[in-house]
Scaffold this motif. Sequence first.
Motif, PDB file in Angstrom:
ATOM      1  N   LEU A  45       0.835  -1.199   0.000  1.00 57.39           N
ATOM      2  CA  LEU A  45       0.000   0.000   0.000  1.00 57.39           C
ATOM      3  C   LEU A  45       0.872   1.252   0.000  1.00 57.39           C
ATOM      4  O   LEU A  45       0.633   2.182  -0.786  1.00 57.39           O
ATOM      5  CB  LEU A  45      -0.924   0.008   1.217  1.00 57.39           C
ATOM      6  N   GLY A  46       1.878   1.288   0.851  1.00 58.25           N
ATOM      7  CA  GLY A  46       2.767   2.446   0.902  1.00 58.25           C
ATOM      8  C   GLY A  46       3.470   2.690  -0.416  1.00 58.25           C
ATOM      9  O   GLY A  46       3.609   3.836  -0.857  1.00 58.25           O
ATOM     10  N   GLU A  47       3.868   1.621  -1.063  1.00 59.20           N
ATOM     11  CA  GLU A  47       4.559   1.758  -2.352  1.00 59.20           C
ATOM     12  C   GLU A  47       3.618   2.276  -3.432  1.00 59.20           C
ATOM     13  O   GLU A  47       4.040   2.948  -4.363  1.00 59.20           O
ATOM     14  CB  GLU A  47       5.139   0.406  -2.757  1.00 59.20           C
ATOM     15  N   ARG A  48       2.343   1.990  -3.306  1.00 56.19           N
ATOM     16  CA  ARG A  48       1.335   2.427  -4.282  1.00 56.19           C
ATOM     17  C   ARG A  48       1.005   3.907  -4.141  1.00 56.19           C
ATOM     18  O   ARG A  48       0.590   4.567  -5.089  1.00 56.19           O
ATOM     19  CB  ARG A  48       0.057   1.576  -4.107  1.00 56.19           C
ATOM     20  N   LEU A  49       1.213   4.472  -2.950  1.00 55.83           N
ATOM     21  CA  LEU A  49       0.833   5.854  -2.671  1.00 55.83           C
ATOM     22  C   LEU A  49       1.894   6.843  -3.149  1.00 55.83           C
ATOM     23  O   LEU A  49       3.083   6.586  -3.035  1.00 55.83           O
ATOM     24  CB  LEU A  49       0.605   6.039  -1.169  1.00 55.83           C
ATOM     25  N   ALA A  50       1.448   7.969  -3.653  1.00 52.53           N
ATOM     26  CA  ALA A  50       2.352   9.008  -4.162  1.00 52.53           C
ATOM     27  C   ALA A  50       2.505  10.131  -3.141  1.00 52.53           C
ATOM     28  O   ALA A  50       1.703  10.279  -2.215  1.00 52.53           O
ATOM     29  CB  ALA A  50       1.815   9.573  -5.479  1.00 52.53           C
ATOM     30  N   GLY A  51       3.527  10.940  -3.354  1.00 48.49           N
ATOM     31  CA  GLY A  51       3.757  12.102  -2.506  1.00 48.49           C
ATOM     32  C   GLY A  51       4.066  11.694  -1.080  1.00 48.49           C
ATOM     33  O   GLY A  51       4.785  10.737  -0.844  1.00 48.49           O
ATOM     34  N   GLN A  52       3.495  12.428  -0.138  1.00 45.47           N
ATOM     35  CA  GLN A  52       3.730  12.160   1.279  1.00 45.47           C
ATOM     36  C   GLN A  52       2.608  11.347   1.906  1.00 45.47           C
ATOM     37  O   GLN A  52       2.545  11.209   3.128  1.00 45.47           O
ATOM     38  CB  GLN A  52       3.905  13.475   2.023  1.00 45.47           C
ATOM     39  N   GLU A  53       1.742  10.787   1.070  1.00 47.92           N
ATOM     40  CA  GLU A  53       0.595  10.048   1.600  1.00 47.92           C
ATOM     41  C   GLU A  53       1.022   8.847   2.451  1.00 47.92           C
ATOM     42  O   GLU A  53       0.389   8.545   3.458  1.00 47.92           O
ATOM     43  CB  GLU A  53      -0.328   9.592   0.467  1.00 47.92           C
ATOM     44  N   ALA A  54       2.114   8.173   2.075  1.00 42.30           N
ATOM     45  CA  ALA A  54       2.601   7.048   2.880  1.00 42.30           C
ATOM     46  C   ALA A  54       3.053   7.519   4.259  1.00 42.30           C
ATOM     47  O   ALA A  54       2.814   6.832   5.261  1.00 42.30           O
ATOM     48  CB  ALA A  54       3.726   6.317   2.158  1.00 42.30           C
ATOM     49  N   ASP A  55       3.697   8.686   4.322  1.00 43.97           N
ATOM     50  CA  ASP A  55       4.090   9.248   5.616  1.00 43.97           C
ATOM     51  C   ASP A  55       2.870   9.572   6.468  1.00 43.97           C
ATOM     52  O   ASP A  55       2.855   9.324   7.675  1.00 43.97           O
ATOM     53  CB  ASP A  55       4.918  10.526   5.429  1.00 43.97           C
ATOM     54  N   HIS A  56       1.861  10.137   5.842  1.00 43.78           N
ATOM     55  CA  HIS A  56       0.629  10.479   6.567  1.00 43.78           C
ATOM     56  C   HIS A  56      -0.061   9.218   7.082  1.00 43.78           C
ATOM     57  O   HIS A  56      -0.574   9.206   8.203  1.00 43.78           O
ATOM     58  CB  HIS A  56      -0.320  11.272   5.676  1.00 43.78           C
TER      59      HIS A  56
END
Length: 128
Positions: A32-43
């Motif tokens: 899931l984190g790898e699929r997310l762009a920008g800072q969304e994985a951090d959030h």
Amino acid sequence: MEYDQMIATVRQRAGLGENEAVRSVQAVLSVLGERLAGQEADHLAAQLPDRLDTSVTRNPQGRRWDIGEFLKHVGDREQVANADQVRQHAQAVLHTVAEALDDDQRQDLLAQLPGGITDLFGVPTPRG
């Protein structure tokens, strides 16, 4: 949501043992984190228990995986070959993640994902 509660919820929802639930949570969060762009994985990671922070892969560009590719990567990382089991595990993890997030974060997260993946969360998809 606390770490132990998250693992216990995934165990119950997916019918897994402790180690399998941990492996499933880690695999799904990584993909899931790898699929997310920008800072969304951090959030996302910021709203999960601290012990799961390192499970969320960071990839600023985000992968453009559809549901099939997403589940294939989850299965590979989870080391589960049965597609139905991988889907069941991913649904259990993502439904639990959805419950752990506040409304704004959940909407931001779902807005970045295609329909097939958002369906796994088991919550209404935001309309944009």
